[in-house]
Design a protein around this motif. Structure first.
Motif, PDB file in Angstrom:
ATOM      1  N   ARG A   1       0.856  -1.186   0.000  1.00  0.00           N
ATOM      2  CA  ARG A   1       0.000   0.000   0.000  1.00  0.00           C
ATOM      3  C   ARG A   1       0.892   1.236   0.000  1.00  0.00           C
ATOM      4  O   ARG A   1       1.780   1.384   0.855  1.00  0.00           O
ATOM      5  CB  ARG A   1      -0.915   0.005   1.233  1.00  0.00           C
ATOM      6  CG  ARG A   1      -1.971  -1.092   1.228  1.00  0.00           C
ATOM      7  CD  ARG A   1      -3.028  -0.883   0.157  1.00  0.00           C
ATOM      8  NE  ARG A   1      -3.745   0.364   0.316  1.00  0.00           N
ATOM      9  CZ  ARG A   1      -4.848   0.505   1.076  1.00  0.00           C
ATOM     10  NH1 ARG A   1      -5.338  -0.518   1.744  1.00  0.00           N
ATOM     11  NH2 ARG A   1      -5.453   1.677   1.151  1.00  0.00           N
TER      12      ARG A   1
ATOM     13  N   LEU B   1      -8.047   2.533   5.041  1.00  0.00           N
ATOM     14  CA  LEU B   1      -6.603   2.679   5.152  1.00  0.00           C
ATOM     15  C   LEU B   1      -5.992   1.385   5.693  1.00  0.00           C
ATOM     16  O   LEU B   1      -6.642   0.654   6.434  1.00  0.00           O
ATOM     17  CB  LEU B   1      -6.274   3.862   6.060  1.00  0.00           C
ATOM     18  CG  LEU B   1      -6.759   5.217   5.540  1.00  0.00           C
ATOM     19  CD1 LEU B   1      -6.540   6.301   6.585  1.00  0.00           C
ATOM     20  CD2 LEU B   1      -6.065   5.590   4.253  1.00  0.00           C
TER      21      LEU B   1
ATOM     22  N   THR C   1       1.370  11.991  -1.964  1.00  0.00           N
ATOM     23  CA  THR C   1       0.731  13.278  -1.678  1.00  0.00           C
ATOM     24  C   THR C   1       1.156  14.325  -2.699  1.00  0.00           C
ATOM     25  O   THR C   1       2.271  14.304  -3.216  1.00  0.00           O
ATOM     26  CB  THR C   1       1.090  13.796  -0.264  1.00  0.00           C
ATOM     27  OG1 THR C   1       2.432  14.309  -0.251  1.00  0.00           O
ATOM     28  CG2 THR C   1       0.941  12.708   0.783  1.00  0.00           C
TER      29      THR C   1
ATOM     30  N   PHE D   1       1.174   2.312   5.810  1.00  0.00           N
ATOM     31  CA  PHE D   1       1.645   2.338   4.422  1.00  0.00           C
ATOM     32  C   PHE D   1       3.034   1.723   4.313  1.00  0.00           C
ATOM     33  O   PHE D   1       3.843   1.805   5.244  1.00  0.00           O
ATOM     34  CB  PHE D   1       1.667   3.774   3.893  1.00  0.00           C
ATOM     35  CG  PHE D   1       0.304   4.349   3.655  1.00  0.00           C
ATOM     36  CD1 PHE D   1      -0.474   3.904   2.591  1.00  0.00           C
ATOM     37  CD2 PHE D   1      -0.217   5.322   4.495  1.00  0.00           C
ATOM     38  CE1 PHE D   1      -1.737   4.415   2.366  1.00  0.00           C
ATOM     39  CE2 PHE D   1      -1.483   5.847   4.271  1.00  0.00           C
ATOM     40  CZ  PHE D   1      -2.249   5.392   3.208  1.00  0.00           C
TER      41      PHE D   1
ATOM     42  N   THR E   1      -2.831   5.263  -3.041  1.00  0.00           N
ATOM     43  CA  THR E   1      -3.792   6.219  -2.500  1.00  0.00           C
ATOM     44  C   THR E   1      -3.198   7.610  -2.634  1.00  0.00           C
ATOM     45  O   THR E   1      -2.009   7.811  -2.366  1.00  0.00           O
ATOM     46  CB  THR E   1      -4.086   5.929  -1.020  1.00  0.00           C
ATOM     47  OG1 THR E   1      -4.664   4.629  -0.901  1.00  0.00           O
ATOM     48  CG2 THR E   1      -5.036   6.956  -0.437  1.00  0.00           C
ATOM     49  N   SER E   2      -3.998   8.577  -3.065  1.00  0.00           N
ATOM     50  CA  SER E   2      -3.535   9.961  -3.224  1.00  0.00           C
ATOM     51  C   SER E   2      -4.135  10.854  -2.147  1.00  0.00           C
ATOM     52  O   SER E   2      -5.273  10.644  -1.717  1.00  0.00           O
ATOM     53  CB  SER E   2      -3.919  10.499  -4.604  1.00  0.00           C
ATOM     54  OG  SER E   2      -3.313   9.744  -5.625  1.00  0.00           O
ATOM     55  N   LEU E   3      -3.382  11.870  -1.771  1.00  0.00           N
ATOM     56  CA  LEU E   3      -3.843  12.823  -0.753  1.00  0.00           C
ATOM     57  C   LEU E   3      -3.358  14.214  -1.113  1.00  0.00           C
ATOM     58  O   LEU E   3      -2.184  14.408  -1.434  1.00  0.00           O
ATOM     59  CB  LEU E   3      -3.319  12.425   0.626  1.00  0.00           C
ATOM     60  CG  LEU E   3      -3.682  13.348   1.785  1.00  0.00           C
ATOM     61  CD1 LEU E   3      -5.185  13.325   2.047  1.00  0.00           C
ATOM     62  CD2 LEU E   3      -2.927  12.945   3.052  1.00  0.00           C
TER      63      LEU E   3
ATOM     64  N   ILE F   1      -9.269  10.582  -0.181  1.00  0.00           N
ATOM     65  CA  ILE F   1      -9.235   9.228   0.354  1.00  0.00           C
ATOM     66  C   ILE F   1     -10.655   8.739   0.622  1.00  0.00           C
ATOM     67  O   ILE F   1     -11.421   9.382   1.323  1.00  0.00           O
ATOM     68  CB  ILE F   1      -8.382   9.163   1.638  1.00  0.00           C
ATOM     69  CG1 ILE F   1      -6.889   9.276   1.275  1.00  0.00           C
ATOM     70  CG2 ILE F   1      -8.625   7.869   2.392  1.00  0.00           C
ATOM     71  CD1 ILE F   1      -5.964   9.235   2.456  1.00  0.00           C
TER      72      ILE F   1
ATOM     73  N   LEU G   1       1.166   5.551  -0.353  1.00  0.00           N
ATOM     74  CA  LEU G   1       0.527   6.861  -0.297  1.00  0.00           C
ATOM     75  C   LEU G   1       1.368   7.856  -1.068  1.00  0.00           C
ATOM     76  O   LEU G   1       2.593   7.932  -0.880  1.00  0.00           O
ATOM     77  CB  LEU G   1       0.401   7.341   1.148  1.00  0.00           C
ATOM     78  CG  LEU G   1      -0.192   8.745   1.311  1.00  0.00           C
ATOM     79  CD1 LEU G   1      -1.668   8.766   0.937  1.00  0.00           C
ATOM     80  CD2 LEU G   1      -0.005   9.259   2.734  1.00  0.00           C
TER      81      LEU G   1
ATOM     82  N   HIS H   1      -4.773   8.026  -7.876  1.00  0.00           N
ATOM     83  CA  HIS H   1      -5.605   7.573  -6.762  1.00  0.00           C
ATOM     84  C   HIS H   1      -6.408   6.326  -7.122  1.00  0.00           C
ATOM     85  O   HIS H   1      -7.027   6.246  -8.177  1.00  0.00           O
ATOM     86  CB  HIS H   1      -6.570   8.691  -6.356  1.00  0.00           C
ATOM     87  CG  HIS H   1      -7.410   8.315  -5.171  1.00  0.00           C
ATOM     88  ND1 HIS H   1      -6.858   7.977  -3.957  1.00  0.00           N
ATOM     89  CD2 HIS H   1      -8.762   8.209  -5.024  1.00  0.00           C
ATOM     90  CE1 HIS H   1      -7.833   7.690  -3.111  1.00  0.00           C
ATOM     91  NE2 HIS H   1      -8.992   7.818  -3.726  1.00  0.00           N
TER      92      HIS H   1
ATOM     93  N   ILE I   1       5.747   6.003   1.341  1.00  0.00           N
ATOM     94  CA  ILE I   1       5.107   7.314   1.241  1.00  0.00           C
ATOM     95  C   ILE I   1       5.972   8.194   0.352  1.00  0.00           C
ATOM     96  O   ILE I   1       7.171   8.342   0.596  1.00  0.00           O
ATOM     97  CB  ILE I   1       4.916   7.967   2.615  1.00  0.00           C
ATOM     98  CG1 ILE I   1       3.944   7.131   3.471  1.00  0.00           C
ATOM     99  CG2 ILE I   1       4.395   9.396   2.472  1.00  0.00           C
ATOM    100  CD1 ILE I   1       3.749   7.649   4.877  1.00  0.00           C
TER     101      ILE I   1
ATOM    102  N   LEU J   1       0.084  10.039   9.107  1.00  0.00           N
ATOM    103  CA  LEU J   1       0.316   9.203   7.924  1.00  0.00           C
ATOM    104  C   LEU J   1       1.180   7.995   8.259  1.00  0.00           C
ATOM    105  O   LEU J   1       1.112   6.970   7.580  1.00  0.00           O
ATOM    106  CB  LEU J   1       0.992  10.013   6.820  1.00  0.00           C
ATOM    107  CG  LEU J   1       0.277  11.259   6.305  1.00  0.00           C
ATOM    108  CD1 LEU J   1       1.086  11.897   5.182  1.00  0.00           C
ATOM    109  CD2 LEU J   1      -1.127  10.939   5.847  1.00  0.00           C
TER     110      LEU J   1
END
Length: 230
Positions: free
Chosen positions: A7, A83, A11, A88, A46-48, A79, A9, A32, A91, A64
């Protein structure tokens, strides 16, 4: 229901300066809820979006790195998926720089910040005289070095990405800029160190849209960086 091997992340930043839509977010948001390497060890992205604001970084980044991650409600868009309970596995923070290649930053800096953020707020003070800004006690005390290097071998990463049949336009950098990009990178590297799970962290600078790379090319480069990093 969500059974992925890794997983990740990624950003991007919100607006600042002349950028009503930050080029970093234009690329990052396309990743995302995507799955990389679907026929091998699948990687879910996953995008933030994080505001280009010092306080937003400090409010968001520590969570995070928790297992499971914890986010302030006002910064959770887009999101929408559960989660990962274990946290994660990687990152990556992305921000915009000048024209040119993607730049993978090797290190981040604790102090030396001066420029106000998108909300026109200055960086946090470290000393009472107001001459030093950045990170300090009690949360970021002497146990954190003035420079923190990523655990990823950036030189090796870039060599791998720039050779072969489909090279990526990417290079190494040791200057994350002493602004929000450097700030979020240091914060994230420090929080990874504090958490102790060994979650690797990277920062990637992308150019403005159309300045050597399109949004689609930046997004594709980020995909390649994610896969190579893992």
């Amino acid at each position: 229901m969500y059974d992925y091997h890794r997983r990740v992340l990624v950003t991007g930043f919100g607006p600042f300066g002349t950028f009503k839509e930050n080029p970093s977010w234009l690329a990052v948001k396309t990743l995302h809820d995507t799955i990389l390497n679907p026929k091998q060890k699948s990687i879910h992205v996953t995008s933030l979006n994080i505001p280009t604001v010092y306080s937003a970084v400090l409010d968001t980044v520590p969570g995070l790195h928790s297992a499971p991650p914890v986010l302030p409600e006002k910064y959770t868009s887009p999101i929408s998926l559960p989660l990962p309970d274990e946290g994660f596995d990687l990152i990556i923070h992305v921000g915009v720089a000048g024209p040119g290649n993607l730049h993978v930053e090797r290190l981040a800096h604790k102090t030396g910040y001066a420029l106000p953020d998108y909300d026109k707020q200055p960086p946090p003070l470290v000393n009472t005289k107001g001459t030093l800004r950045g990170f300090g006690g009690p949360r970021y005390g002497a146990e954190f070095a003035d420079e923190i290097f990523t655990s990823i071998d950036v030189d090796k990463l870039v060599r791998e990405l720039t050779t072969g049949p489909k090279p990526v336009s990417v290079q190494t950098s040791d200057d994350a800029g002493r602004y929000l990009c450097d700030f979020i990178y240091y914060c994230s590297l420090a929080e990874s160190q504090r958490e102790g799970r060994g979650c690797p962290v990277l920062f990637v600078h992308c150019p403005p849209v159309g300045n050597m790379l399109s949004t689609e090319e930046v997004a594709e480069g980020l995909k390649r960086i994610i896969i190579a990093s893992l």
